[in-house]
Design a protein around this motif. Structure first.
Motif, PDB file in Angstrom:
ATOM      1  N   UNK A 143       0.833  -1.191   0.000  1.00 22.20           N
ATOM      2  CA  UNK A 143       0.000   0.000   0.000  1.00 22.20           C
ATOM      3  C   UNK A 143       0.876   1.253   0.000  1.00 22.20           C
ATOM      4  N   UNK A 144       0.333   2.342  -0.533  1.00 20.70           N
ATOM      5  CA  UNK A 144       1.093   3.586  -0.622  1.00 20.70           C
ATOM      6  C   UNK A 144       1.209   4.306   0.719  1.00 20.70           C
ATOM      7  N   UNK A 145       0.271   4.017   1.654  1.00 22.98           N
ATOM      8  CA  UNK A 145       0.164   4.829   2.869  1.00 22.98           C
ATOM      9  C   UNK A 145       0.587   4.055   4.116  1.00 22.98           C
ATOM     10  N   UNK A 146       0.617   4.787   5.243  1.00 24.87           N
ATOM     11  CA  UNK A 146       0.951   4.190   6.530  1.00 24.87           C
ATOM     12  C   UNK A 146      -0.285   3.649   7.241  1.00 24.87           C
ATOM     13  N   UNK A 147      -1.397   3.649   6.557  1.00 20.21           N
ATOM     14  CA  UNK A 147      -2.650   3.130   7.090  1.00 20.21           C
ATOM     15  C   UNK A 147      -3.487   2.655   5.910  1.00 20.21           C
ATOM     16  N   UNK A 148      -4.573   1.934   6.188  1.00 18.52           N
ATOM     17  CA  UNK A 148      -5.421   1.395   5.120  1.00 18.52           C
ATOM     18  C   UNK A 148      -6.421   2.438   4.653  1.00 18.52           C
ATOM     19  N   UNK A 149      -6.373   2.724   3.364  1.00 17.11           N
ATOM     20  CA  UNK A 149      -7.233   3.725   2.738  1.00 17.11           C
ATOM     21  C   UNK A 149      -7.950   3.042   1.582  1.00 17.11           C
TER      22      UNK A 149
ATOM     23  N   UNK B  42      -1.159  11.936   2.341  1.00  9.74           N
ATOM     24  CA  UNK B  42      -2.060  11.094   3.137  1.00  9.74           C
ATOM     25  C   UNK B  42      -1.892  11.364   4.627  1.00  9.74           C
ATOM     26  N   UNK B  43      -0.653  11.542   5.073  1.00  7.50           N
ATOM     27  CA  UNK B  43      -0.415  11.830   6.492  1.00  7.50           C
ATOM     28  C   UNK B  43      -0.941  13.211   6.869  1.00  7.50           C
ATOM     29  N   UNK B  44      -0.757  14.189   5.980  1.00  5.29           N
ATOM     30  CA  UNK B  44      -1.275  15.546   6.221  1.00  5.29           C
ATOM     31  C   UNK B  44      -2.798  15.519   6.292  1.00  5.29           C
TER      32      UNK B  44
END
Length: 313
Positions: free
Chosen positions: A175-181, A278-280
């Motif tokens: 996944x691209x992010x640090x959480x599931x989106x 995504x974090x922002x």
């Protein structure tokens, strides 16, 4: 990276920190910990002072407490996976845990959008129809609005996640992010996702999309009403009551729109751009909202100072 599945043939996903900076994740964790601490303590303080200070038991502050609650929910929904990656390189997440995290992230996001709409309605009534403010925004109405916000923010997600369970994942599970989106997970499927994509878009339009249009409409009516006030002093006073809410709307919708555009049109952008946006998107509103309302709202500022001063005494 090779595909990894558990014994039940359910896929395991791999979350991403900041691509290219893996060696510095321990140092990067420091500012993230700082931001999470601000978000948790700031929103916790807002909730505490509104609950304990009787002078803040008014509709405007009830809605602010709902905003702080949703911000706490968003913060806690991502804290474990984000800090887990930076501290322990814990990148693996099961499909069930991933869908659970998606439920809370998207649910609290939709709830925050609804709360911002309720706050816009509060400002509209307070400025455009002040004589009926107390009769319209009663405690029972606010309680019903709170239940409606929770139900609206969660029920639409159930069929969306059930549709996600029917997909097969046979390609890369990174996944691209640090959480599931949801859009991020959906892109990894090797089966047709047109129904999922259309349903997801319909949910976003029917929640955040409609909310943003109604918020804009409310401010058009507020501006028209304020400009009809003859005294510049009264105009300034009326607009000043909306500054905090307008700031909250901006820091919520601008990152959301940026992330949506990045997912649809930024396929060739460097991976770290996706991660940072995504974090922002999920960290800045919970961090900034308590700061904005503590600085711009005198009653909240006084209540917070009262808590700190009483503890020191």
């Amino acid at each position: 990276m090779s595909i990894k599945k558990n014994s039940s043939n359910v896929p395991m996903f791999f979350l991403t920190g900041i691509p290219g900076l893996e060696i510095s994740h321990a140092w990067i964790a420091i500012p993230f910990c700082f931001l999470y601490a601000i978000a948790l303590s700031g929103n916790g303080m807002i909730l505490f002072v509104i609950i304990t200070e009787s002078s803040l038991h008014e509709p405007m502050y009830y809605f602010l407490s709902m905003l702080s609650f949703t911000d706490l929910g968003l913060t806690l929904s991502t804290l474990i996976t984000v800090l887990g990656i930076f501290w322990f390189n814990a990148r693996e997440i099961s499909f069930d845990a991933c869908t659970g995290q998606m439920f809370f992230i998207h649910g609290f996001t939709f709830m925050e959008s609804s709360v911002l709409l309720a706050m816009a309605f509060d400002r509209f009534v307070a400025i455009c129809n002040p004589l009926r403010y107390a009769t319209i925004l009663t405690n029972s109405w606010i309680i019903r609005a709170g239940f409606a916000i929770v139900i609206r923010g969660t029920t639409a997600l159930v069929p969306l996640l059930l549709l996600l369970k029917r997909l097969s994942f046979c390609q890369s599970h990174v996944l691209y992010h640090s959480y599931c989106f949801h859009p991020d997970v959906m892109k990894l499927s090797c089966t047709d996702t047109k129904i999922n994509s259309a349903f997801g878009l319909a949910i976003v339009i029917s929640t955040a999309g409609i909310d943003s249009v109604l918020i804009l409409l409310s401010y058009v009516l507020i501006i028209r009403s304020v400009l009809s006030i003859a005294s510049p002093e009264e105009q300034k006073k009326a607009f000043s009551t909306c500054v905090s809410h307008i700031s909250a709307v901006a820091i919520f919708y601008i990152p959301m729109i940026s992330l949506s555009l990045m997912h649809r049109f930024g396929k060739h952008a460097p991976p770290y751009v996706h991660t940072l946006i995504a974090d922002v998107y999920l960290l800045i509103p919970p961090v900034m909202n308590p700061i904005i309302y503590s600085v711009k709202t005198k009653q909240i500022c006084k209540a917070v100072l009262k808590v700190f001063l009483s503890k020191r005494i």
